[in-house]
Design an enzyme around this catalytic site. Structure first.
Site, PDB file in Angstrom:
ATOM      1  N   LYS B 178       0.840  -1.204   0.000  1.00 24.80           N
ATOM      2  CA  LYS B 178       0.000   0.000   0.000  1.00 24.80           C
ATOM      3  C   LYS B 178       0.873   1.252   0.000  1.00 24.80           C
ATOM      4  CE  LYS B 178      -3.547   2.807   0.510  1.00 24.80           C
ATOM      5  NZ  LYS B 178      -4.594   2.846   1.511  1.00 24.80           N
ATOM      6  N   LYS B 246      -1.238  11.160   5.160  1.00 21.69           N
ATOM      7  CA  LYS B 246      -1.036  10.191   6.250  1.00 21.69           C
ATOM      8  C   LYS B 246      -0.165   9.027   5.772  1.00 21.69           C
ATOM      9  CE  LYS B 246      -3.517   6.619   7.331  1.00 21.69           C
ATOM     10  NZ  LYS B 246      -4.636   5.708   7.616  1.00 21.69           N
TER      11      LYS B 246
END
Lengths: 299, 299
Positions: B178, B246
């Protein structure tokens, strides 16, 4: 008279790109009058086909045909071929057309086009992407700048050389599009290199990461082709770093002239400078991975 | 017993991503026991379907089902839900399974997985990409870390939520993939932004440049989708900058821990910091274009 009906054309610059392009023109039934600084490819092409004739200078080419294609390494080469002694400009006349498929600075293209226009000569800038493989297979992308009516005249010719042929705008717009192409390609290669090395440093199989990423928003031709090259540690060109570096030099010079900051493009240009400087200029652009690895102490 | 045969599952974190994922599970005939810190989405989902029941704590969820999916904002949330008071760990027992679909730091995932393994509990990290649209349409990409046999058990469940489901490696490998995905997406957005603005500053139609580039090596999902958003000046999310920021924070922290330099990823992270700091955190990631424009004195 359309170019297609004359079936005669001049071609100056029969190097790694120009030579297969001339072959594709011959295959389509054109007679091609060629000129090149060094003789090797000229002898090769004239020996191959009776449809090829050698000319001793750019002006001789321009005197004998209505349309000349140039495919040269850099801006000074184009300037010399057009405006130098025995240059094309000697034979300039209304109706004559120059199609410059070299990759050069947009600002230089615009100056050349303006000077030729004074002599009644139209010009298109039509740089390509796709490399020598694209030239051989006639699958080049061709990004064109110039007048729409001139573009329409030349389009049948472009279709013998490439697949994705787009008129971007006026003179210089083709070169700008080519520069944009190389900005995106360079930065995407850097992105893929950083991501795949990040995976490896985390102890994760980078090949599976590439597979997963190809299914989502990270998917790109670069992840597919150059990502594979990085995983295989196979940096045979493809498109050589030193040629990509040349285009990034044009990008950086143009950004300087415009007073424009391109932080990501600048970063990748520095990677290329370091690679070319350390003898890797003949490797494929995917070798940007080597620069990313080196800074970590890798090889 | 496969998950598919129990048809009961726990789901903790029913926010913008979790809520549509729960709906897809219900649609497939699952009973879902849900828990969320705030009540809004819990009331909404229980009102929608008799197949949804609310639990008052993570431990209550874990006590009632064999498998719990978590979909939470960040590492501390996952740590609290698993190890906090009334956390999942209270109900930990051999055979129980945690599937964490949140995006958190790989190092944190590995620690959580190791601690649960001691209690005989298996865990998969299974972060997704594709955003709320992907969650709604069950077209998420799911990048999985964990044991192959556990992955095989859960796969039928993943297939109700997404399309491109890849086991990357052991625990943490899903989170690494990811992170790689977000590195490539972020840098490709920066690349496309710089290139399209370069075109515009050169007086060239950036839309035609995008068309031309889509035909060659610069082609990517980002050029297609985010490039279009930039041309339209439409930065409605999509995937919010503050969420992308983030993930880039996780990337930068992990790079720090590994002692690894990611110059391109670092550059784009700074662009995101500036955008979030100036109130653009709720815009789509394509708004990186705004950062590229601002440095030129644009808006």
């Amino acid at each position: 008279m359309t170019i297609d009906s004359t079936r005669r054309i001049g071609f100056i610059g029969t190097g790694i790109m120009g030579k297969p392009m001339v072959r594709n023109l011959i295959k389509a039934g054109y007679e091609v009058l060629i000129h090149n600084r060094s003789r090797g490819s000229v002898d090769e092409l004239t020996a191959e086909s009776g449809a090829v004739t050698a000319a001793s200078s750019p002006s001789e080419v321009a005197n004998s045909v209505e349309t000349v294609i140039t495919m040269l390494p850099d801006s000074p080469d184009v300037q010399t071929v057009v405006f130098g002694e025995d240059g094309i400009v000697v034979a300039a006349r209304p109706g004559f057309l120059l199609v410059d498929m070299s990759t050069i600075a947009p600002a230089n293209t615009r100056v050349i086009a303006e000077r030729l226009q004074v002599a009644g000569v139209d010009m298109l800038d039509a740089p390509v992407s796709g490399g020598d493989i694209g030239a051989i297979n006639a699958t080049l992308s061709i990004m064109v700048g110039g007048k729409p009516e001139v573009f329409e005249r030349v389009k049948p010719l472009f279709e013998l050389l490439g697949k994705n042929i787009v008129l971007i705008g006026g003179n210089g717009a083709g070169q700008v599009a080519k520069a944009c192409n190389q900005i995106v390609v360079a930065m995407t290669i850097e992105a893929v290199a950083e991501a795949l090395l990040f995976a490896k440093k985390n102890g994760v199989d980078a090949s599976r990461v590439r597979d997963a990423l190809m299914g989502g928003f990270a998917a790109s031709r670069i992840l597919e082709v150059h990502g594979k090259r990085m995983l295989d540690d196979d940096f045979a060109p493809g498109f050589k770093l030193k040629l990509h570096q040349k285009v990034m030099r044009i990008v950086m010079e143009t950004a300087h002239q415009l007073g424009m900051a391109l932080p990501g493009a600048a970063l990748v240009t520095q990677q290329m400078n370091a690679l070319v400087g350390s003898g890797d200029g003949d490797l494929d652009s995917a070798a940007i991975m080597k620069a990313v690895r080196r800074v970590q102490g890798g090889v």
